[in-house]
Design an enzyme around this catalytic site. Structure first.
Site, PDB file in Angstrom:
ATOM      1  N   ASP A 278      16.321 -41.441   1.707  1.00  0.00           N
ATOM      2  CA  ASP A 278      16.699 -42.838   1.546  1.00  0.00           C
ATOM      3  C   ASP A 278      17.119 -43.356   2.928  1.00  0.00           C
ATOM      4  OD1 ASP A 278      17.338 -45.310   0.543  1.00  0.00           O
ATOM      5  OD2 ASP A 278      18.522 -44.572  -1.140  1.00  0.00           O
TER       6      ASP A 278
HETATM    7  C1  BGC Z   1      18.200 -47.958  -1.344  1.00  0.00           C
HETATM    8  C2  BGC Z   1      16.817 -47.556  -1.778  1.00  0.00           C
HETATM    9  C3  BGC Z   1      15.796 -48.476  -1.170  1.00  0.00           C
HETATM   10  C4  BGC Z   1      15.943 -48.447   0.330  1.00  0.00           C
HETATM   11  C5  BGC Z   1      14.892 -49.285   1.053  1.00  0.00           C
HETATM   12  C6  BGC Z   1      18.308 -48.151   0.148  1.00  0.00           C
HETATM   13  O1  BGC Z   1      19.515 -48.740   0.483  1.00  0.00           O
HETATM   14  O2  BGC Z   1      19.128 -46.997  -1.803  1.00  0.00           O
HETATM   15  O3  BGC Z   1      16.735 -47.565  -3.183  1.00  0.00           O
HETATM   16  O4  BGC Z   1      14.503 -48.113  -1.573  1.00  0.00           O
HETATM   17  O5  BGC Z   1      17.237 -48.915   0.649  1.00  0.00           O
HETATM   18  O6  BGC Z   1      15.077 -50.626   0.864  1.00  0.00           O
END
Ligand code: BGC
Length: 751
Positions: A278
């Site tokens: 992530d």
């Molecule tokens: C989130 C993810 C997301 C990623 C990209 C993160 O803060 O936890 O779910 O896909 O950002 O936007």
């Protein structure tokens, strides 16, 4: 160009995107797989260590992206690219690179791209894989149109705690519903032209105290029984990739958790795509306290099975040196690169022309996408209560008061994570009611009563005046979208601000009143549940909120949604869920030494699976096909469902089981199969629900499924309060080791 020409072109382009999307998964699979592996090996053989690591580097649009890194082969995947122009520019740069490997373009396409569909939690209330597939396919088609090829969705995190803001991104609390819908979403995204990245692996939905990012403790057997099945369903549905979660699971951060990423995902489930971290998740291993610096974080993550570094820039910075120093074997890097390249080949990226930079997403919403968004939205509304059949709005009403700030909230009705949603495209609830009321010759007056957070109630008197002058009151309140989604955990789930006070004052007018509730989670209704006779949970309905809400309020369509989670009476009851284990002290009303609070009821306000219709359904002639089940067989239950009311409607027929005596405590009830059916007034359908016998067992800590001999209680009905229809019996105990389990429930309907 006329609008219809634009739509015609959009359709042609979509057809091109769809045919170019994925290599078929069946038929010539063997040959295709072999040729892909050969191409991957050939490519890998030509790559420098730096180029290999470049394929593992995922960087967002904007800083710190260096565009020249794309042409130098240092950035193999990109995210947050929102326009065809930017995608085309990056594709052209990738073509200038030595090996011309096409990039991935990832984006959070969760519930639509330009056209906003209901948030996933709302969509789950439709209890319909067809609806989930359709919504995901539309989001994918629109995003793929401008060159996005990968979505950070679906979110397969089960949650039993509505304080957690991200509960809105998932399917609620049930592993079976979650598995069916996660698979449908993966398929829908693929059909629409996007590879899925199922997230967040794993346990992210159970943070302590409902606090986003907090630590999670879940015993392994419980992971296998409850939290992992939707992820496994995603593997089986062909999810191209997975995203590691931010949280630590039992003290081991998911981003460096080799049990999750290697033992379970790869060895036990046979997943051969790739895993991304992530956002800066690898760097966060330092905060988690398991790495001293970026190099150690990168090393631990790749050795555990994280193939791609999202926004950390740690792989690109440290992995070449880690390999040269012998701390990370090059074969580990090769395997990660192989997974990424394999996925790119499977997606057909090497054989696809670059995107036409003149494409713009403003070709959406189209009449077709709006129609689809409206159809999906009205399937998701849950009629929580309807005392005195206040709804639908009676045809005799001449005037309607629409009260509440969320009635006219084009931005908030889209909900969080709205990709390229534009509030200008939204049809508000007020507008939808106006259009429909006009057709019926009714007048509509609107007063917001308070601001979105309902702190300022200086508009209350005006709202009461409007209500008093009208024959019917529709109140539209709930959670503004800022209170829902990532980083929006709440300690208090009461209707926020002064909403309760405002609603009580409205109820005192004595006018027939219905509350349309918006939000990304159940909200604590307090006295409102007693004072307001009709409550319709509409979640965040999206672009077409207005027409969809009007369809249901006016009775053109009966509500058919069911709760995908348990609705608490009080925040302090959380976590609260229906498939709980029994205790040694089951609740007794007049014995405090049993399971209960001394200052709050133990029961929820509305149970899992609950939702009313404008018509009624009667269940009869339930039968269990065979009473004794052997390994490899399925429990088969048949039941007749009759629409005994005067309107058309849809019912979600639900099958629950319980193993009352086992070697381990088993849940009081577990949803095992469901089917949504449409019935005309007076019509009866016979529904058959099947559950593979393996799904009646439970897991051991090593992932083995244990199915124990003995009786299984069977319940069928329209909610988790379903009635017991009899018992089946598992003839003999058997065990299935992790790699062999292939179980999915199936259903069929006959007239
Ligand atoms: C989130 C993810 C997301 C990623 C990209 C993160 O803060 O936890 O779910 O896909 O950002 O936007």
């Amino acid at each position: 160009m006329r609008l219809s020409d634009v739509h015609g072109l959009a359709r042609l382009a979509l057809a091109a995107v769809l045919t170019a999307s994925f290599v078929p998964q069946t038929g010539a699979r063997e040959t295709t797989d072999q040729s892909i592996e050969r191409r991957v090996d050939e490519l890998l053989g030509q790559m420098t260590l730096e180029e290999k690591v470049g394929q593992l580097n995922l960087v967002s649009h904007g800083p710190p992206l260096r565009w020249e890194d794309i042409s130098e082969g240092k950035t193999g995947a990109l995210l947050n690219f929102n326009s065809a122009q930017d995608v085309a520019r990056a594709q052209a740069l990738a073509r200038q690179s030595r090996l011309k490997i096409p990039p991935l373009f990832g984006l959070d396409v969760l519930h639509g791209f330009r056209t906003q569909f209901p948030l996933p939690l709302g969509e789950a209330a439709a209890f319909s894989p067809r609806v989930s597939r359709m919504a995901s396919e539309w989001g994918a088609k629109e995003a793929a149109y401008i060159g996005v090829n990968w979505t950070f969705a679906p979110m397969a995190d089960l949650s039993r705690d509505s304080r957690w803001g991200r509960i809105v991104e998932g399917f609620g609390e049930d592993p079976h519903l979650g598995s069916v819908l996660t698979a449908a979403r993966v398929e829908g995204f693929r059909q629409g032209g996007l590879a899925a990245s199922t997230k967040h692996f794993a346990g992210y939905g159970a943070p302590q105290g409902g606090r986003d990012y907090d630590t999670t403790y879940i015993p392994r057997a419980e992971m296998y029984d409850t939290y992992l099945p939707p992820f496994r369903a995603a593997v089986e549905a062909g999810s191209a990739s997975f995203m590691a979660a931010f949280n630590a699971l039992n003290g081991e951060p998911s981003t460096a958790n080799s049990w999750l990423l290697t033992d379970v995902l790869r060895r036990q489930w046979g997943f051969d795509g790739f895993v991304t971290s992530d956002w800066v998740g690898i760097g966060e291993l330092i905060n988690h306290g398991i790495a001293a610096d970026g190099a150690e974080a990168a090393r631990k993550a790749i050795l555990a099975g994280v193939d791609m570094d999202m926004m950390g820039l740690l792989y690109i910075k440290h992995l070449p040196d880690e390999v040269r120093a012998g701390r990370v074997p090059e074969s580990v890097v090769d395997e990660s690169v192989r997974r990424v390249l394999r996925t790119k080949f499977r997606m057909g990226l090497f054989d696809r022309p670059d995107i036409d930079p003149s494409r713009v997403d403003s070709v959406f919403p189209s009449p077709e996408s709006r129609q689809a968004a409206r159809e999906v939205a009205r399937e998701t509304f849950v009629l929580l209560q309807n005392r005195g059949d206040v709804l639908p709005v009676p045809a005799s009403a001449r005037s309607i008061a629409v009260i509440g700030p969320l009635a006219d909230a084009p931005h908030d009705q889209m909900g969080p994570h709205a990709a390229r949603g534009h509030k200008e495209d939204s049809v508000t609830i007020l507008e939808g009611i106006r259009r429909r009321a006009k057709d019926a010759g009714m007048t509509v007056r609107h007063a917001p009563a308070c601001d979105l957070f309902c702190r300022d109630t200086s508009g209350l008197q005006a709202a009461l005046d409007v209500a008093k002058q009208s024959d019917f009151v529709v109140a539209v309140f709930g959670e503004p979208q800022e209170l829902s989604g990532e980083a929006a955990s709440r300690a208090y789930l009461e209707l926020n601000g002064k909403q309760i006070e405002v609603l009580e004052e409205l109820a005192k007018t004595g006018k027939p009143i219905a509350l349309v509730l918006l939000g990304g989670r159940p909200q604590v209704l307090g006295r409102v549940a007693e004072r307001i006779p009709a409550i319709l949970m509409a979640w965040y309905p999206g672009t077409e909120a207005g027409p969809a809400v009007a369809d249901v309020l006016f009775g053109d369509v009966s509500p058919s949604g069911k709760l995908p989670l348990t609705w608490p009476r009080a925040t302090a009851q959380l976590p609260l869920y229906y498939n709980r284990l029994p205790t040694g002290r089951p609740t007794l009303d007049n014995n405090r030494f049993t399971l209960q609070y001394i200052d709050e009821g133990i029961a929820p306000l509305y149970p899992f699976g609950w939702g009313l219709s404008y018509t009624q359904f009667a269940y009869s002639d339930a039968a269990i096909a065979q009473k004794r089940l052997e390994q490899g067989e399925a429990l088969e239950v048949t039941v007749s469902v009759t629409n005994t009311g005067k309107r058309e409607g849809q019912e979600v027929v639900q099958l629950y089981t319980r193993d009352p005596v086992a070697s381990r405590s088993r849940p009081l009830r577990e949803l095992k199969a469901f089917e949504k059916i449409a019935l005309k007034p007076g019509e009866t359908k016979r529904v058959t629900l099947r559950v593979p016998v393996e799904s009646l067992g439970f897991h051991l800590d090593d992932g083995t499924t244990l199915v124990e001999e003995g009786a299984i209680q069977v319940f069928v009905g329209g909610s988790s309060l379903a009635e017991r229809i009899g018992d089946a019996e598992i003839a003999k105990t058997f065990r299935i080791p992790p790699m062999e389990r292939r179980a999915s429930a199936s259903t069929s309907v006959a007239q």
